[in-house]
Write an enzyme that holds these catalytic residues in place. Structure first.
Site, mmCIF file in Angstrom:
data_model
loop_
_atom_site.group_PDB
_atom_site.id
_atom_site.type_symbol
_atom_site.label_atom_id
_atom_site.label_comp_id
_atom_site.label_asym_id
_atom_site.label_seq_id
_atom_site.Cartn_x
_atom_site.Cartn_y
_atom_site.Cartn_z
ATOM 1 N N SER A 1 20.817 14.171 -13.408
ATOM 2 C CA SER A 1 21.655 15.823 -14.501
ATOM 3 C C SER A 1 22.107 14.871 -15.525
ATOM 4 C CB SER A 1 22.279 16.574 -14.263
ATOM 5 O OG SER A 1 21.784 17.400 -14.699
ATOM 6 N N ASP B 1 21.072 16.591 -21.273
ATOM 7 C CA ASP B 1 22.036 15.851 -20.159
ATOM 8 C C ASP B 1 21.328 14.625 -20.257
ATOM 9 O OD1 ASP B 1 20.567 17.740 -19.469
ATOM 10 O OD2 ASP B 1 21.404 17.245 -18.171
ATOM 11 N N ASP C 1 18.903 14.437 -18.083
ATOM 12 C CA ASP C 1 17.575 14.725 -17.657
ATOM 13 C C ASP C 1 16.947 16.138 -18.767
ATOM 14 O OD1 ASP C 1 18.929 16.625 -16.176
ATOM 15 O OD2 ASP C 1 18.253 16.843 -14.835
ATOM 16 N N ASP D 1 16.965 19.688 -18.831
ATOM 17 C CA ASP D 1 17.473 20.614 -17.983
ATOM 18 C C ASP D 1 18.832 21.541 -18.998
ATOM 19 O OD1 ASP D 1 19.458 19.251 -16.378
ATOM 20 O OD2 ASP D 1 18.699 20.863 -14.814
HETATM 21 MG MG MG Z 1 19.953 18.149 -16.709
#
Ligand code: MG
Length: 420
Positions: free
Chosen positions: A77, A215, A217, A219
């Protein structure tokens, strides 16, 4: 727990066994393809099929999991480059909840993992269409916007989707840190104000209408206005809330009281900090929207996964109507006071019970869903043990500075007394 190939292999064996055919994706971290290969082998050895999504954002993977028994995203993440992790997704786009995680963890302790005969192992395939499907779903929902936008992908997984999506929406897109690179050479993956100096400067230099940052990834999503001013946290939360919420909102315990003032008629549920708790509560309450000031936004009509790519498209649509600084200017800002009290770790249990007793003694409504949240008539405070250092964090907010300070000092002195 360190994420090793052995662990990834076992996780693959366990989820293939318990759930079945598994979609696997990853962000560009250097250990990603190694863990991907191990997890894939585990799923196949359980007798289930392994479907490779390759390098995709977390929301792309979570949406794609709808066609399979579950989805696995290999990502750490927003954490720095050396880290990696494994996050599991249900077909409805929600991350595995605590019970599901515990079931997997318990199964990892098994001493042996059954492997079927040679003609019963799973089949491997790939699904290269998930990014196009994600883009199509968003385009159907948001329509065209002709703004100039700078996108900072952090060299993470959103390199594969956000610049492409915004161009298809009709935007003039300037992309930075848009080559996937697991060293994260451009900036740290966490989209904090301090990490976004290049984005803020680029927005100003290109005279863009706004900047978008993700960020590692995808999300999470935060923004920068045309002056290069950071727009994240409670402000961005409030903008989405104002547009999205009719009757019910879910936020974690640390979100601002400005939400209550913006939504006097709606029901607001407060959960533990963590997007999986917010998503679970949205589902349970059938709420309109949920989000965290850290930059995760959940639009349940689109997906229960925090989808930073979709959130970017929604914000761009808003800014096509009115400049971001004007929108932000309409949101009241309340003073927040933060501090911390050190304690000695050997005495933690005693400190905790003394703290509980002393905070219960204050004349406020108390919630212990995550730490201690004290609701006073004209403000609130939150007391929580830090997850990373031997400190108790104290936060207070009110509509005016003097009252915020008053609440803060009351709660701080109770906390100091308990920690001494
Ligand atoms: Mg993330």
């Amino acid at each position: 727990m360190d994420v090793t190939p052995e662990l990834a292999l076992k996780v693959g064996m366990v989820i293939g066994d318990i759930y079945g055919d598994t979609l696997i994706g990853r962000d560009p971290r250097l250990t990603g393809s190694m863990l991907d290969a191990a997890l894939n082998a585990g799923v196949l050895s359980s007798g289930s099929d392994a479907i490779e999504a390759g390098l995709v954002s977390t929301p792309t993977l979570a949406r794609g999991a709808g066609n399979y028994a579950c989805g696995v995203m290999i990502t750490a993440s927003h954490n720095p480059a050396p880290y990696n992790g494994i996050k599991l997704w249900n077909p409805d786009g929600m991350a595995f909840d605590e019970d599901q995680q515990r079931e997997i963890e318990d199964a990892l302790d098994r001493s042996s993992f059954p492997v079927p005969s040679w003609d019963r192992i799973g089949a491997e395939s790939s699904n290269p269409d998930l990014i196009a499907a994600h883009v199509e779903a968003i385009l159907k929902d948001v329509g065209a916007s002709k703004v100039r936008v700078v996108v900072d992908c952090a060299c993470g997984a959103t390199c594969t989707i956000t610049p492409l999506l915004l161009r298809k929406m009709g935007c003039d897109v300037i992309a930075i840190n848009a080559q996937p690179d697991g060293h994260f050479p451009g900036r740290e993956p966490e989209p904090t104000e301090e990490n976004l100096a290049a984005l803020r400067a680029t927005v100003r230099a290109c005279r863009a209408d706004l900047g978008i940052a993700h960020d590692g990834d995808g999300d999470r999503m935060v923004a920068v206005d045309r002056e290069g001013t950071f727009v994240g946290g409670d402000l961005l939360l409030a903008l989405f809330v104002r547009q999205e919420v009719r009757t019910g909102l879910v936020v974690p315990v640390d979100a601002s009281m400005v939400l209550e003032d913006l939504l006097p008629k709606a029901k607001i549920w407060r959960t533990r900090v963590g997007d999986v708790y917010v998503a679970a509560e949205i589902k349970r309450r059938n709420a309109d929207f949920g989000g965290e000031p850290s930059g995760t936004w959940i639009f349940p009509r689109a997906t229960l996964c925090p989808d930073g790519v979709y959130a970017a498209a929604r914000l761009v649509s808003m800014v096509a109507e009115r400049p971001l600084d004007e929108l932000v200017g309409e949101i009241p800002r309340y003073p927040v006071i933060r501090g911390a009290v050190a304690y000695s770790t050997e005495g933690r249990a005693k400190v905790e019970s003394r703290l509980d007793a002393s905070l219960r003694g204050l004349s406020a409504d108390l919630s212990t869903v995550d730490g201690w949240r004290l609701q006073f008539e004209d403000g609130w405070a939150l007391v929580r043990f830090s997850g990373t250092e031997p400190k108790i964090r104290v936060l207070a907010e009110s509509r005016n500075e003097a009252r915020a300070k008053e609440i803060y000092s009351t709660v701080l002195s109770s906390t100091r007394g308990a920690a001494a």
